[in-house]
Design a protein around this motif. Structure first.
Motif, short mmCIF file in Angstrom:
data_model
loop_
_atom_site.label_atom_id
_atom_site.label_comp_id
_atom_site.label_asym_id
_atom_site.label_seq_id
_atom_site.Cartn_x
_atom_site.Cartn_y
_atom_site.Cartn_z
N THR A 207 48.96 -14.81 35.24
CA THR A 207 49.42 -15.03 33.86
C THR A 207 50.88 -14.62 33.71
O THR A 207 51.68 -15.33 33.08
N MET A 208 51.25 -13.46 34.27
CA MET A 208 52.63 -13.00 34.18
C MET A 208 53.58 -14.00 34.83
O MET A 208 54.63 -14.35 34.26
N ILE A 275 50.20 2.05 34.44
CA ILE A 275 51.23 1.18 35.02
C ILE A 275 50.93 -0.28 34.72
O ILE A 275 51.81 -1.04 34.27
N LEU A 276 49.70 -0.72 34.95
CA LEU A 276 49.35 -2.12 34.73
C LEU A 276 49.48 -2.49 33.25
O LEU A 276 50.03 -3.55 32.92
N TYR A 277 48.97 -1.63 32.37
CA TYR A 277 49.03 -1.93 30.94
C TYR A 277 50.48 -2.07 30.47
O TYR A 277 50.82 -3.00 29.72
N THR A 278 51.33 -1.16 30.88
CA THR A 278 52.72 -1.17 30.42
C THR A 278 53.46 -2.40 30.93
O THR A 278 54.10 -3.13 30.16
N VAL A 279 53.36 -2.64 32.24
CA VAL A 279 54.10 -3.75 32.84
C VAL A 279 53.56 -5.10 32.35
O VAL A 279 54.33 -5.98 31.92
N ALA A 280 52.24 -5.28 32.39
CA ALA A 280 51.66 -6.57 32.03
C ALA A 280 51.90 -6.91 30.57
O ALA A 280 52.28 -8.04 30.23
N SER A 281 51.70 -5.96 29.67
CA SER A 281 51.88 -6.25 28.25
C SER A 281 53.33 -6.56 27.92
O SER A 281 53.62 -7.48 27.14
N ALA A 282 54.26 -5.84 28.54
CA ALA A 282 55.68 -6.07 28.27
C ALA A 282 56.14 -7.43 28.81
O ALA A 282 56.84 -8.19 28.13
N VAL A 283 55.73 -7.76 30.04
CA VAL A 283 56.16 -9.02 30.67
C VAL A 283 55.56 -10.23 29.95
O VAL A 283 56.27 -11.20 29.63
N TYR A 285 54.42 -10.41 26.88
CA TYR A 285 55.03 -10.54 25.55
C TYR A 285 56.46 -11.08 25.65
O TYR A 285 56.88 -11.90 24.82
N ARG A 286 57.21 -10.63 26.66
CA ARG A 286 58.60 -11.06 26.79
C ARG A 286 58.71 -12.58 26.87
O ARG A 286 59.62 -13.18 26.26
N TYR A 287 57.80 -13.22 27.57
CA TYR A 287 57.92 -14.66 27.77
C TYR A 287 57.01 -15.48 26.86
O TYR A 287 57.30 -16.65 26.59
N ALA A 288 55.91 -14.88 26.38
CA ALA A 288 55.01 -15.62 25.49
C ALA A 288 55.43 -15.48 24.03
O ALA A 288 55.07 -16.32 23.20
N GLY A 289 56.15 -14.40 23.71
CA GLY A 289 56.66 -14.24 22.36
C GLY A 289 55.62 -13.86 21.33
O GLY A 289 54.53 -13.37 21.66
N GLN A 290 55.93 -14.10 20.07
CA GLN A 290 55.07 -13.68 18.97
C GLN A 290 53.76 -14.44 18.91
O GLN A 290 52.83 -14.01 18.24
N ASP A 291 53.68 -15.56 19.59
CA ASP A 291 52.45 -16.36 19.57
C ASP A 291 51.52 -16.02 20.73
O ASP A 291 50.61 -16.78 21.05
N LEU A 297 45.20 -14.01 28.68
CA LEU A 297 45.19 -15.09 29.68
C LEU A 297 45.40 -16.45 29.02
O LEU A 297 45.85 -17.40 29.68
N GLY A 298 45.11 -16.55 27.74
CA GLY A 298 45.30 -17.82 27.04
C GLY A 298 46.74 -18.12 26.68
O GLY A 298 47.02 -19.18 26.12
N SER A 299 47.67 -17.21 27.03
CA SER A 299 49.08 -17.41 26.67
C SER A 299 49.80 -18.37 27.60
O SER A 299 50.86 -18.88 27.26
N ALA A 300 49.29 -18.59 28.81
CA ALA A 300 49.94 -19.48 29.77
C ALA A 300 49.67 -20.94 29.42
O ALA A 300 48.87 -21.25 28.51
N GLY A 301 50.32 -21.86 30.13
CA GLY A 301 50.10 -23.28 29.92
C GLY A 301 48.69 -23.70 30.30
O GLY A 301 47.94 -22.93 30.91
#
Length: 456
Positions: A207-208, A275-283, A285-291, A297-301
């Motif tokens: 997903t990231m 570590i996983l929570y911090t890195v995964a949630s930040a990355v 959110y950075r690319y998926a944005g407010q939506d 997992l539903g944030s990817a194409g």
């Protein structure tokens, strides 16, 4: 079993002496509840042995039980309150959860007959405490397992493009969870959990990478974000849910070969989690944005989303099975503790286990169909149960262990204030979380109970 017998088991002859000089020598300080010292009795003979987990196997089970769905709710939490407050809460509550888990290990070391939170309740408040916490613990596990069944329906709807009624997918998830719950020992379940461990890590990485390549949102991420109290505290409850594995810790310790190694298992879990929570949630959110979606997992194409959910299938199923196994085992031990049935493969023992597993998963499925929106269910579970099991009760455990010695040294005074704070954190999450989760469930229009609608 006398208090002296317990002291001999834990510390050898003589009184218990803590590092800072505290001692426990009388019956009040080592109260024996209405259970046997060892939840599984002697395992020198018998067909089924329970105390078989190495510390790393216990750590893998704890990761499988805790990390699975918690990480999937966090990117949406970051979107709700902004990156900086979210990271502070994720790391801060992770450190607090590490300490509270350590306190659970301390409490179990003092009372080695404890197998579950219900046994701990017996130590604290006698039979009334046992019954109350036993019921709360079982309901928590049912709700948490229900959240896995909700995620299973989301996954199936995503992969199949809503190929059939969501209720049917829920029944399929129920059947799979029941089958995988049939082994009676944690060691057997731990082999499933290893697959779960690889599964969730791989799914999050996919997903990231997917959102990083596709960049579904080009808006800059918001370091802080104005929000309402309801949305802000819902974010807090989602983070608390990500650290809600504590109710199962007593059960894991009880099935370890060497319970003194529990701190190693705890550090393995919490280090991986934070570590996983911090890195995964930040990355994400950075690319998926407010939506950004919840589960994340539903944030990817469309294609990457299906691949990520496909890889996550073992986690979605097995992590729920680990939760269910702990709950079923608690009831099983409660019924047959001290009998030969615990260690035999008779028709009665096997039939009882199958019957308990079937009843458990049917109830979890009903909960999943009643509250079919993932984020709402997560928030409710966190407010009702994770608040106390992960934060409030460990604070009470410590205060019980050291009653009468709260201010004997500066170190003890500091720990006393810390554990009072731990209790207050649990109480705050419970009271405020119930309010905001109730409002969210009332206002949500994502789908009705027992609905065939697509919840992906």
């Amino acid at each position: 079993m006398s208090p002296a017998d317990i002291k001999d088991v834990e510390n050898g002859p003589g009184p218990i002496v803590e590092e800072d000089g505290a001692t426990w020598e009388n019956e009040h300080d080592l109260k024996v509840p209405s259970v046997e010292k060892d939840p599984f009795g002697s395992e020198a003979v018998g067909e089924v042995h329970y105390k078989t987990l190495e510390w790393w196997q216990s750590g893998v089970l704890m990761i499988a039980e805790t990390v699975s769905l918690g990480v999937l709710s966090l990117p949406a939490t970051v979107a709700a309150i902004g990156l900086i407050p979210a990271v502070i809460l994720i790391v801060g509550l992770g450190i607090v959860a590490t300490y509270s888990g350590y306190v659970i290990g301390q409490f179990r070391a003092r009372y080695p007959f404890i197998h579950s939170m219900a046994d701990a309740g017996d130590v604290l408040m006698g039979p009334l405490g046992r019954h109350f916490i036993e019921a709360a613990q079982l309901i928590f596990f049912m709700f948490a397992s229900g959240s896995h069944l909700v995620t299973f329906t989301v996954m199936m709807n995503t992969i199949t493009d809503h190929g059939t009624c969501s209720v049917v997918f829920g029944v399929v998830g129920l059947a799979l969870s029941f089958v995988f719950s049939l082994p009676r020992t944690m060691k057997n379940v731990s082999w499933f959990a290893m697959t779960c461990f690889v599964s969730i890590f791989s799914a999050v990485m996919i997903t990231m990478i997917g959102v990083g390549i596709e960049r579904p949102s080009h808006a800059p991420m918001q370091l802080t974000r104005p929000t309402t109290f309801v949305k802000g505290f819902s974010a807090v409850t989602n983070i608390a849910f990500a650290y809600c594995g504590h109710p199962a810790f007593f059960g894991f310790i009880a099935e370890m070969k060497h319970p003194k190694d529990f701190p190693k298992s705890l550090c393995m879990l919490q280090g991986f989690e934070i570590i996983l929570y911090t890195v995964a949630s930040a990355v994400i959110y950075r690319y998926a944005g407010q939506d950004v979606k919840s589960p994340a997992l539903g944030s990817a194409g469309p294609v990457v989303r299906k691949v990520a959910y496909g890889v996550a299938i073992p986690t979605i199923v097995i992590a729920g099975v680990v939760l269910g196994h702990v709950a079923i085992k608690n009831v099983y031990v409660r019924i047959f503790r001290g009998t030969d049935i615990m260690h035999t493969r008779s028709a009665r023992s096997i039939g009882a286990w199958i019957g308990l597993a079937a009843a458990y998963w049917v109830i979890a499925w009903i909960i999943a169909e009643s509250i079919p929106v993932f984020s709402d269910l997560v928030s409710l579970i966190s407010a009702l149960f994770a608040s106390w099991f992960s934060f409030g009760l460990p604070g009470i455990f410590w205060l019980y262990l050291y009653r009468g010695q709260y201010f004997t040294t500066w170190r003890r005074t500091l720990l006393t204030l810390t554990n009072v704070g731990l209790f207050l954190i649990g109480a705050t999450i419970c009271v405020c979380g119930l309010w905001v989760s109730g409002l969210a469930i009332h206002d949500d229009t994502g789908g009705g109970s027992f609905s065939c609608a697509n919840n992906a």
